[in-house]
Write an enzyme that holds these catalytic residues in place. Sequence first.
Site, PDB file in Angstrom:
ATOM      1  CB  CYS A 161      -5.807  -0.527   4.590  1.00 55.06           C
ATOM      2  SG  CYS A 161      -5.471   0.020   2.890  1.00 55.06           S
ATOM      3  NE  ARG A 167      -0.753   4.617   8.787  1.00 59.98           N
ATOM      4  CZ  ARG A 167      -2.020   4.350   9.113  1.00 59.98           C
ATOM      5  NH1 ARG A 167      -2.421   4.503  10.351  1.00 59.98           N
ATOM      6  NH2 ARG A 167      -2.868   3.911   8.199  1.00 59.98           N
ATOM      7  CG  ASP A 172      -0.762   3.927   5.329  1.00 62.05           C
ATOM      8  OD1 ASP A 172       0.141   4.411   6.052  1.00 62.05           O
ATOM      9  OD2 ASP A 172      -1.956   3.925   5.663  1.00 62.05           O
ATOM     10  CG  HIS A 187      -1.659  -1.204   5.789  1.00 63.89           C
ATOM     11  ND1 HIS A 187      -2.123  -0.186   6.571  1.00 63.89           N
ATOM     12  CD2 HIS A 187      -1.874  -0.809   4.511  1.00 63.89           C
ATOM     13  CE1 HIS A 187      -2.578   0.783   5.808  1.00 63.89           C
ATOM     14  NE2 HIS A 187      -2.446   0.444   4.547  1.00 63.89           N
ATOM     15  CB  CYS A 201      -0.921   0.004   1.217  1.00 59.38           C
ATOM     16  SG  CYS A 201      -2.093   1.385   1.217  1.00 59.38           S
TER      17      CYS A 201
HETATM   18 CO    CO Z   1      -3.509   1.155   2.954  1.00 54.83          CO
END
Ligand code: CO
Length: 212
Positions: free
Chosen positions: A102, A47, A45, A99, A43
């Site tokens: 998400c 993090r 993302d 994850h 992803c």
């Molecule tokens: Co995500």
Amino acid sequence: MEKSYKQLLENNKKWVAEQLEQDPHYFEKLAKGQTPEYLWIGCSDSRVPANQITGTQPGDMFVHRNIANMVVHSDMNMLSVLSYAVEVLKVKHVIVCGHYECGGVSAAMENKQYGLIDNWLRHIKDVYKMYHRELEGIADEKLRARKFVEVNVMEQVYDLCKTTIIQNAWKNAQPLAVHGWVYSVGDGLIKDLNVTFTNEKELHSVYKYKVQ
Ligand code: CO
């Protein structure tokens, strides 16, 4: 704002110095080429940084990231990355890593409009529909979202196995495993979903291509 942006360039200089201190030939070696063993599909993302959470270094991992780690079979970007990783770099493992927490997966469970991205999230909604009985059987919304993250990863693993890119590698006896993982933002741990594929045996026959 400006200061924090410039800080990145300062950090880069510091990092270069640190690497050279450990190995004066570090960048010289990297400049010669790459032979990564892994393709990471994760992803976007912020993090979930692929290298940091797996303890891998520059040169170890070929990386593709998009919202909610999707394998959309008409996505030229994903297909090009997959093709290069499998056919040229000959990676040994393809890892789809989703994850928990998400945002893309959560948004796909809702009915709110987010704009253009709704078209991307549609692919995740299609996964929801496939698993709707199982998912709607989970009353707790947080737990349902976690399960949705997991089944979404599983479907992306299957979608990889449906590509001729992966199937041809197997037909050529190239060692290649496709894995599904989920990273937990809350504690930093990765869970292996144990949906590893090393051949197309378990795929529905309609997805199995003949040798060209
Ligand atoms: Co995500």
